[in-house]
Write a protein that holds these residues in place. Structure first.
Motif, mmCIF file in Angstrom:
data_model
loop_
_atom_site.group_PDB
_atom_site.id
_atom_site.type_symbol
_atom_site.label_atom_id
_atom_site.label_comp_id
_atom_site.label_asym_id
_atom_site.label_seq_id
_atom_site.Cartn_x
_atom_site.Cartn_y
_atom_site.Cartn_z
ATOM 1 N N GLY A 108 36.998 -30.552 -2.927
ATOM 2 C CA GLY A 108 35.682 -30.060 -3.412
ATOM 3 C C GLY A 108 35.977 -29.917 -4.730
ATOM 4 O O GLY A 108 36.747 -29.859 -5.614
ATOM 5 N N ALA A 109 34.554 -30.167 -5.378
ATOM 6 C CA ALA A 109 34.240 -30.126 -6.726
ATOM 7 C C ALA A 109 32.884 -29.805 -7.225
ATOM 8 O O ALA A 109 31.847 -30.003 -6.544
ATOM 9 C CB ALA A 109 34.520 -31.627 -7.567
ATOM 10 N N VAL A 110 32.928 -29.010 -8.308
ATOM 11 C CA VAL A 110 31.464 -28.875 -8.747
ATOM 12 C C VAL A 110 31.390 -29.412 -10.166
ATOM 13 O O VAL A 110 32.413 -29.568 -11.101
ATOM 14 C CB VAL A 110 31.501 -27.246 -9.145
ATOM 15 C CG1 VAL A 110 30.258 -27.000 -9.916
ATOM 16 C CG2 VAL A 110 31.583 -26.598 -7.883
ATOM 17 N N HIS A 111 30.243 -29.935 -10.512
ATOM 18 C CA HIS A 111 30.107 -30.759 -11.822
ATOM 19 C C HIS A 111 30.611 -29.697 -12.990
ATOM 20 O O HIS A 111 29.900 -28.492 -12.871
ATOM 21 C CB HIS A 111 28.753 -31.313 -11.896
ATOM 22 C CG HIS A 111 28.254 -32.075 -12.895
ATOM 23 N ND1 HIS A 111 28.251 -31.731 -14.202
ATOM 24 C CD2 HIS A 111 28.076 -33.437 -12.918
ATOM 25 C CE1 HIS A 111 28.015 -32.727 -14.828
ATOM 26 N NE2 HIS A 111 27.894 -33.954 -14.340
ATOM 27 N N PRO A 112 31.272 -29.985 -13.971
ATOM 28 C CA PRO A 112 31.497 -29.233 -14.978
ATOM 29 C C PRO A 112 30.318 -28.527 -15.778
ATOM 30 O O PRO A 112 30.349 -27.316 -16.158
ATOM 31 C CB PRO A 112 32.162 -30.143 -15.893
ATOM 32 C CG PRO A 112 32.716 -31.377 -15.254
ATOM 33 C CD PRO A 112 31.668 -31.473 -14.224
ATOM 34 N N GLN A 113 29.099 -29.005 -15.716
ATOM 35 C CA GLN A 113 27.930 -28.272 -16.359
ATOM 36 C C GLN A 113 27.164 -27.200 -15.436
ATOM 37 O O GLN A 113 26.452 -26.462 -15.790
ATOM 38 C CB GLN A 113 27.011 -29.500 -16.561
ATOM 39 C CG GLN A 113 27.194 -30.427 -17.823
ATOM 40 C CD GLN A 113 26.141 -31.539 -18.002
ATOM 41 O OE1 GLN A 113 25.095 -31.476 -17.222
ATOM 42 N NE2 GLN A 113 26.352 -32.559 -18.781
ATOM 43 N N TRP A 114 27.882 -27.314 -14.222
ATOM 44 C CA TRP A 114 27.402 -26.232 -13.293
ATOM 45 C C TRP A 114 28.391 -25.277 -12.827
ATOM 46 O O TRP A 114 28.243 -24.437 -11.930
ATOM 47 C CB TRP A 114 26.776 -26.948 -11.908
ATOM 48 C CG TRP A 114 25.464 -27.558 -12.216
ATOM 49 C CD1 TRP A 114 25.398 -28.838 -12.978
ATOM 50 C CD2 TRP A 114 24.148 -27.208 -12.383
ATOM 51 N NE1 TRP A 114 23.818 -28.981 -12.975
ATOM 52 C CE2 TRP A 114 23.285 -28.229 -12.542
ATOM 53 C CE3 TRP A 114 23.668 -26.125 -11.575
ATOM 54 C CZ2 TRP A 114 21.749 -28.222 -12.500
ATOM 55 C CZ3 TRP A 114 22.319 -25.782 -11.524
ATOM 56 C CH2 TRP A 114 21.445 -26.713 -12.059
ATOM 57 N N ARG A 115 29.576 -25.382 -13.525
ATOM 58 C CA ARG A 115 30.782 -24.375 -13.372
ATOM 59 C C ARG A 115 30.544 -22.971 -13.816
ATOM 60 O O ARG A 115 29.307 -22.767 -14.636
ATOM 61 C CB ARG A 115 31.801 -24.678 -13.939
ATOM 62 C CG ARG A 115 32.511 -26.089 -12.974
ATOM 63 C CD ARG A 115 33.648 -26.891 -13.469
ATOM 64 N NE ARG A 115 34.163 -27.826 -12.763
ATOM 65 C CZ ARG A 115 35.263 -28.614 -13.079
ATOM 66 N NH1 ARG A 115 36.023 -28.176 -14.103
ATOM 67 N NH2 ARG A 115 35.570 -29.435 -12.423
ATOM 68 N N ARG A 116 31.166 -22.080 -13.307
ATOM 69 C CA ARG A 116 31.110 -20.543 -13.822
ATOM 70 C C ARG A 116 29.752 -19.953 -13.464
ATOM 71 O O ARG A 116 29.139 -18.950 -14.112
ATOM 72 C CB ARG A 116 31.567 -20.621 -15.137
ATOM 73 C CG ARG A 116 32.576 -21.239 -15.791
ATOM 74 C CD ARG A 116 33.721 -20.149 -15.329
ATOM 75 N NE ARG A 116 35.120 -20.654 -15.752
ATOM 76 C CZ ARG A 116 35.617 -20.218 -16.845
ATOM 77 N NH1 ARG A 116 34.999 -19.437 -17.739
ATOM 78 N NH2 ARG A 116 37.015 -20.544 -17.357
ATOM 79 N N ARG A 117 29.096 -20.351 -12.197
ATOM 80 C CA ARG A 117 28.067 -19.791 -12.004
ATOM 81 C C ARG A 117 27.936 -19.168 -10.585
ATOM 82 O O ARG A 117 27.168 -18.810 -9.695
ATOM 83 C CB ARG A 117 26.545 -21.085 -11.761
ATOM 84 C CG ARG A 117 26.407 -21.489 -13.250
ATOM 85 C CD ARG A 117 25.155 -22.359 -13.083
ATOM 86 N NE ARG A 117 25.070 -23.133 -14.158
ATOM 87 C CZ ARG A 117 24.021 -23.927 -14.583
ATOM 88 N NH1 ARG A 117 22.736 -23.479 -13.836
ATOM 89 N NH2 ARG A 117 23.841 -24.560 -15.751
#
Length: 346
Positions: A108-117
């Motif tokens: 899995g991966a989360v776009h870096p701009q949407w991490r830490r949420r």
């Protein structure tokens, strides 16, 4: 290990519920129409987590062709209100049942701009539940199965992913190092032992090569047999380079060692140099300790040099029982990035 059967240890298969997050308008399974959107997420994540290479689009597309992957059940996308995919995940149960063992690979991966949420937390929880459901369903259908594991590969800089996995009981078991060799240094000229011939790979040996690969990797940590469908995707893929790959044959023509290489020109930009990636190196168990691994690697390195490529790249298990990392250092490779195998066992 508990005396309970695997099915009893896993319990009743639990259906994963769709996550909920205030920033995500829709969580849904992926379809083939989402390949480009998934690739965009992975490319953005790759640039942060392992900036020297990018996941090929064809690798994502290949997953949708696999018989043992059902996107409707085994994948999940996070979509914002404007329809942008910002995270993706997949749980894949390997088709092999060899040794009575099951393995599910979670990614899995989360776009870096949407991490830490908190999106990654939701995604990881869904993945873990779906993976356990796959194991429970398989164990309930086959009483001969005795062991199971779920496995995640995380890039070393992505500590957030590692922490999320740790909270769910996954533990680091193995480290894999990327290694790079400058082809300005000539490849060593090694002589073949008596009775061994090294030749260029040809597609009439595809099935033989898969058999050799499965024998060579049978005792390697975490390795599962390569199934015919996945192998066909590899040797028939757009990046595989038979002209750079080498196989060693015994006097009877059997493949006893191999070094298989590919070229993805998209990686030339991220690495900053033209290069070939060495996908697989192996020696069948009856022919080990004869110097065949350095032999086939040296011949592939020479082919890479002759093709005018500037670098050779490979990945190695740093705790390999064959001492592979030491072998590659001796052939001029130097370690760069590392990834971690995170595992939980049932």
């Amino acid at each position: 290990m508990s005396e309970k059967t695997l099915a009893a240890r896993l319990g009743t298969a639990t259906e994963p519920t769709l996550p909920h997050h205030e920033d995500i308008a829709q969580w849904r399974p992926a379809t083939r129409d989402d390949i480009d959107a998934i690739h965009a997420v992975l490319a953005a994540a790759d640039a942060v987590d392992h900036p020297t290479w990018t996941t090929p689009r064809s690798e994502i597309a290949d997953d949708f062709e696999l018989e043992h992957f059902d996107p409707a059940s085994d994948s999940l996308l996070a979509e914002t209100v404007d329809g942008t995919v910002v995270a993706s995940a997949g749980a894949m149960l390997h088709p092999s049942r060899e040794g009575g063992e099951l393995t599910v690979y979670l990614s899995g991966a989360v776009h870096p701009q949407w991490r830490r949420r908190g999106i990654g937390t939701q995604l990881m929880a869904w993945l873990d539940t779906r993976g356990r459901q796959q194991l429970a369903e398989a164990a309930a259908a086959d009483a001969s199965l005795t062991a199971a594991e779920l496995k995640i590969f995380a890039e070393e800089p992505n500590t957030d992913q590692q922490q999320l996995a740790d909270r769910l009981g996954y533990r680091a078991e193995r480290w894999f190092s990327s290694m790079v060799r400058d082809m300005a240094t000539p490849a060593p000229a090694l002589e073949a032992p008596e009775g061994i011939t090294v030749v260029e790979y040809t597609h009439d040996r595809d099935d033989d090569a898969r058999d050799a690969r499965n024998d060579a990797f049978r005792d390697h940590w975490g390795s599962r047999p390569s199934d015919p469908q996945r192998w066909k995707q590899f040797v028939g893929g757009e990046f595989f380079r038979p002209d750079l790959s080498r196989i060693a044959l015994d006097a009877d023509g059997q493949i006893v060692a191999f070094c298989l290489a590919s070229v993805n020109e998209e990686d030339w930009v991220t690495l900053g140099a033209s290069n070939s990636y060495i996908d697989l190196i192996g020696v069948i168990r009856t022919h080990r300790r004869r110097g065949l691994a350095p032999l086939v690697v040296s011949r592939t390195l020479q082919a890479i040099a002759d093709a005018g490529l500037e670098k050779a790249v490979l990945d190695v298990d740093t705790a390999s029982p064959t001492g592979a990392n030491t072998l590659y250092e001796g052939l001029g490779f130097a370690a760069t990035e590392r990834s971690i195998a995170l595992v939980t066992r049932v």
